[in-house]
Design an enzyme around this catalytic site. Structure first.
Site, short mmCIF file in Angstrom:
data_model
loop_
_atom_site.label_atom_id
_atom_site.label_comp_id
_atom_site.label_asym_id
_atom_site.label_seq_id
_atom_site.Cartn_x
_atom_site.Cartn_y
_atom_site.Cartn_z
N LYS A 281 0.79 68.70 69.13
CA LYS A 281 1.54 67.57 68.55
C LYS A 281 2.87 67.49 69.38
O LYS A 281 3.65 68.47 69.19
CB LYS A 281 1.72 67.80 67.15
CG LYS A 281 2.59 66.65 66.54
CD LYS A 281 3.50 67.01 65.39
CE LYS A 281 4.93 67.60 65.78
NZ LYS A 281 5.80 66.58 66.20
N GLY A 332 10.81 74.83 69.84
CA GLY A 332 11.71 74.14 69.40
C GLY A 332 12.88 74.99 68.93
O GLY A 332 13.18 75.87 69.44
N SER A 333 13.59 74.34 68.07
CA SER A 333 14.91 74.72 67.75
C SER A 333 14.63 76.03 66.70
O SER A 333 13.81 76.00 65.98
CB SER A 333 15.81 73.73 67.08
OG SER A 333 15.12 73.19 65.91
N THR A 336 14.05 74.73 63.01
CA THR A 336 12.52 74.34 62.74
C THR A 336 11.79 75.59 62.62
O THR A 336 10.78 75.57 62.02
CB THR A 336 12.26 73.02 63.69
OG1 THR A 336 13.12 72.21 63.71
CG2 THR A 336 10.91 72.59 63.37
N GLY A 337 12.10 76.50 63.74
CA GLY A 337 11.20 77.68 63.83
C GLY A 337 11.15 78.34 62.54
O GLY A 337 10.24 79.00 62.04
N GLU A 485 24.02 76.66 70.25
CA GLU A 485 23.23 76.18 71.43
C GLU A 485 23.67 74.75 71.32
O GLU A 485 23.40 73.76 70.57
CB GLU A 485 21.86 76.13 71.12
CG GLU A 485 21.18 75.81 72.28
CD GLU A 485 19.70 75.55 71.97
OE1 GLU A 485 19.04 75.19 71.01
OE2 GLU A 485 18.78 75.93 73.04
P1 NAD Z 1 12.86 70.59 67.19
O1 NAD Z 1 12.83 71.87 66.29
O2 NAD Z 1 13.68 69.42 66.40
O3 NAD Z 1 11.53 69.98 67.26
C1 NAD Z 1 10.37 70.58 67.75
C2 NAD Z 1 8.96 69.98 67.32
O4 NAD Z 1 9.04 70.55 66.11
C3 NAD Z 1 8.92 68.66 67.45
O5 NAD Z 1 7.69 68.25 68.14
C4 NAD Z 1 9.16 68.24 66.21
O6 NAD Z 1 8.58 67.16 65.71
C5 NAD Z 1 8.40 69.40 65.21
N1 NAD Z 1 8.81 69.71 63.87
C6 NAD Z 1 9.92 69.14 63.17
N2 NAD Z 1 9.68 69.82 62.02
C7 NAD Z 1 8.69 70.44 61.83
C8 NAD Z 1 8.18 71.16 60.80
N3 NAD Z 1 8.68 71.61 59.62
N4 NAD Z 1 7.13 71.78 61.08
C9 NAD Z 1 6.37 71.93 62.36
N5 NAD Z 1 6.89 71.07 63.37
C10 NAD Z 1 7.92 70.37 62.94
O7 NAD Z 1 13.18 70.89 68.63
P2 NAD Z 1 13.81 69.78 69.66
O8 NAD Z 1 15.00 68.96 69.45
O9 NAD Z 1 12.25 68.96 69.92
O10 NAD Z 1 13.72 70.46 71.00
C11 NAD Z 1 15.15 71.34 71.23
C12 NAD Z 1 15.10 72.83 71.03
O11 NAD Z 1 14.02 73.42 71.57
C13 NAD Z 1 16.12 73.26 71.62
O12 NAD Z 1 16.62 74.29 70.52
C14 NAD Z 1 15.65 74.29 72.74
O13 NAD Z 1 16.39 75.38 73.06
C15 NAD Z 1 14.16 74.42 72.28
N6 NAD Z 1 13.34 74.81 73.37
C16 NAD Z 1 12.99 76.15 73.42
C17 NAD Z 1 12.18 76.61 74.37
C18 NAD Z 1 11.62 77.79 74.60
O14 NAD Z 1 10.59 78.09 75.32
N7 NAD Z 1 12.24 78.93 74.01
C19 NAD Z 1 11.70 75.54 75.61
C20 NAD Z 1 11.89 74.18 75.10
C21 NAD Z 1 13.11 73.89 74.17
#
Ligand code: NAD
Length: 592
Positions: A281, A332-333, A336-337, A485
């Site tokens: 996804k 992701g962030s 959300t993590g 961040e």
């Molecule tokens: P985000 O956390 O907003 O979204 C990431 C993904 O999670 C998206 O696909 C989103 O639709 C999905 N999502 C949202 N709510 C969810 C839930 N409750 N359960 C499951 N999935 C859900 O992050 P973003 O804004 O897309 O990306 C930016 C962030 O990602 C930054 O914090 C960046 O540092 C991080 N990031 C980390 C890495 C790494 O390898 N450590 C790499 C790239 C980006």
């Protein structure tokens, strides 16, 4: 079907249905087989397909762009010369019509193909939902494509398909290796189209999009060639014991918007190689290149092995809590993590969390600021700082502070910002509107707390989500852009007293993804690097270890587990020990 001539050869297209679907999306249902015909019209002499509108078609192992005109004699086919030997149809076409076919290197064109026609890949088919959502081009702020909203039933179908496919897919390692090589080939074959799509939905300059696809391909190739052995713990007269890695089953892969193809491949390549099947996804901000990737991989993988579903959240949560996946691989962030970890815990699912960073670059006092300014600037500002592993705060010795600020600010002012599709552009727009608001807020807060603007500090007055590359001087801890961040083009520079002060402040964070140390003295730099608390530390470079063969993962709140290398593949497996008795030896019987 429209015939423009006597058929010279009627060639059943092996990948016909897939090729047609790729070109026509949902409108392809019911379109019949293509045939290769030899036109009799003067001046024509080209291959004609019979689908009726000008379009681009993928064709077997190669790429064919087929423009079909209703006027006899106006049709043409062009294809990538490299495809010739590998694709039966094109080889036949070339042999039969070799003097007439225009043959030149030309990438597959997106012309005639509506990006909004890309469907989800579920159980080997292209599928649409009942609804779609708009995908915005950040360079214009306007919707440029629509992606399907995955329904609850479609998600079930994707999960069931992945589970069914798993039982066969897990069997043969050699088959999986070969399939990954094929995946690499089809992605590379669609390099132009994928790069165009990434730039359209994410904003980054086209060269960066090309680099992203090439990186994705290198991940596939790396995992195709990686040797995964079994570990023999005991093999003696008392018995035999070994340890192997077994796949988990269905993996839910959830990705962010900043690297929609590369980060998907960080998950898909090792997960597939280990024998898992995947439901991917992408972020709703950048779903189109993932949809395209699903269609491309669907041509070479068995149905159900890779499924791609799209839609706004709560789709992500539905995937994590779905009973089928045994593992969640999330990028992701941190916010959300945390939600993902809590939701996955209910099913005791394995998880890898690749989360945000607030990565320090520590510049020691023996460094000439002018010499490192370029490298530090791009370590921080490439992709507008929208990289998890970007340098997000720069610590510099007090007496070097002003010089480094000025050197960075000069680069910020000289950077060419504009739509990523323009060749001369170095930085594109931010990924979405929210990002522009966040940058403005960070700058306001920093200025209110004593920082000074050395460059940038404003959104650009033009359509789309553009923000000037920004350097903040005299920033301190306790200011949001230093503590959080920022994930954007606003770089704070912080003066430190001595090395201990620098290390303490660099480590005083909940994040711990990457870090860097800059010095003219390697020994000194190494000693400081060893004290930094981060998953990856680079010397005289930043995030230099982002490669397929090195582990990438965060300390502290930047993540759980790692991706990449053999360690990343292990995350997609469970250990299995096998113990058995030693084979009975035949007694020697004495005769005589
Ligand atoms: P985000 O956390 O907003 O979204 C990431 C993904 O999670 C998206 O696909 C989103 O639709 C999905 N999502 C949202 N709510 C969810 C839930 N409750 N359960 C499951 N999935 C859900 O992050 P973003 O804004 O897309 O990306 C930016 C962030 O990602 C930054 O914090 C960046 O540092 C991080 N990031 C980390 C890495 C790494 O390898 N450590 C790499 C790239 C980006």
């Amino acid at each position: 079907m429209r015939s423009l001539g006597r058929p010279l050869v009627s060639c059943r297209w092996r990948w016909d249905a897939v090729a047609v679907r790729a070109a026509y999306g949902r409108h392809a249902e019911g379109v019949g087989r293509g045939s290769l015909r030899h036109p009799q019209h003067a001046g024509c002499g080209q291959t004609v397909t019979s689908f009726g509108v000008p379009t681009s078609l993928y064709c077997g192992a190669g790429r064919a762009a087929v423009a079909v005109s209703k006027t006899p004699g106006q049709s043409s086919v062009s294809y990538d010369r490299r495809a010739r030997g590998r694709c039966g149809l094109l080889a036949v076409a070339h042999r039969l019509c070799r003097r007439q076919i225009q043959c030149h290197r030309r990438p597959l064109s997106t012309k005639g193909r509506q990006m909004g026609e890309l469907g989800m890949t579920i159980d080997g088919s292209s599928m649409w939902g009942r609804q779609t959502f708009g995908v915005v081009d950040p360079a214009t702020g306007a919707v440029f494509a629509h992606a399907p909203v995955c329904t609850v039933e479609q998600l079930d179908q994707a999960m069931d398909a992945a589970l069914r496919a798993f039982h066969e897919w897990r069997r043969e390692d050699d088959v999986r290796r070969a399939a990954l090589r094929e995946c690499a080939r089809v992605l590379l074959g669609a390099l132009d189209e994928l790069a165009t799509t990434i730039t359209a939905e994410q904003g980054k300059p086209r060269a960066a999009s090309v680099a992203e696809v090439v990186a994705a391909v290198s991940w596939l190739r790396y995992y195709a060639e990686l040797d995964i052995g079994r570990e023999i713990v005991q093999d003696d007269r008392h018995g035999y014991a070994d340890v192997v890695r077994r796949p988990l089953g269905v993996v839910a892969a959830i990705t962010p918007w900043n690297f929609p193809v590369a980060l998907a491949m960080w998950k898909l390549a090792p997960a597939l190689r280990a024998g898992n099947t995947v439901v991917l996804k992408p972020s709703p901000y950048a779903p189109m290149s993932a949809l395209m990737t699903g269609e491309l991989l669907g041509r070479v993988l068995p149905a159900g092995v890779v499924n791609v579903v799209t839609g706004p959240d709560p789709l992500g949560d539905r995937i994590v809590t779905h009973p089928v996946p045994r593992m969640v691989s999330f990028t992701g962030s941190v916010v959300t993590g945390r939600r993902v970890a809590a939701a996955a815990a209910g099913g005791l699912k394995r998880m890898t969390l690749e989360l945000g960073g607030n990565d320090p670059a520590v510049v020691l006092d023996d460094v000439d600021p002018e010499q490192v300014a370029d490298d530090i600037f791009w370590a921080a500002l490439a992709d507008n700082g929208q990289r998890c592993m970007a340098a997000k705060r720069v610590y510099v010795a007090r007496h070097r502070h002003d010089d480094l600020v000025e050197a960075l600010a000069a680069r910020a002012r000289a950077t060419r910002v504009g739509p990523g599709s323009q060749p001369s552009v170095q930085l594109g727009p931010l990924g979405n509107q929210l990002q522009v608001g966040r940058m403005a807020e960070y700058v306001r807060d920093a200025l209110a707390h004593g920082a000074a603007l050395a460059a940038g500090g404003t959104a650009l007055d033009r359509p789309g989500y553009f923000y000037a590359p920004t350097v903040l001087a005299g920033a301190t801890d306790g200011v949001r852009v230093v503590d959080e961040e920022q994930f954007g083009p606003v770089l704070p520079v912080i003066a430190y007293r001595d090395v201990d002060d620098a290390v303490n402040r660099a480590n005083a964070s909940d994040f711990g993804l990457t870090a860097s140390v800059w010095s003219a003295d390697l020994e000194r730099a190494n000693a400081v690097a060893a004290r930094l608390d981060a998953g990856q530390v680079s010397v005289n470079a930043h995030a230099a270890g982002v490669r397929p063969d090195l582990p990438f993962g965060g300390h502290k709140c930047s993540g759980i587990g790692v991706e990449n290398g053999v360690w990343g593949l292990h995350s997609f497996t469970d250990l299995q020990a096998t113990v058995r008795p030693a084979p009975k030896r035949r007694r020697q019987t004495r005769t005589g």
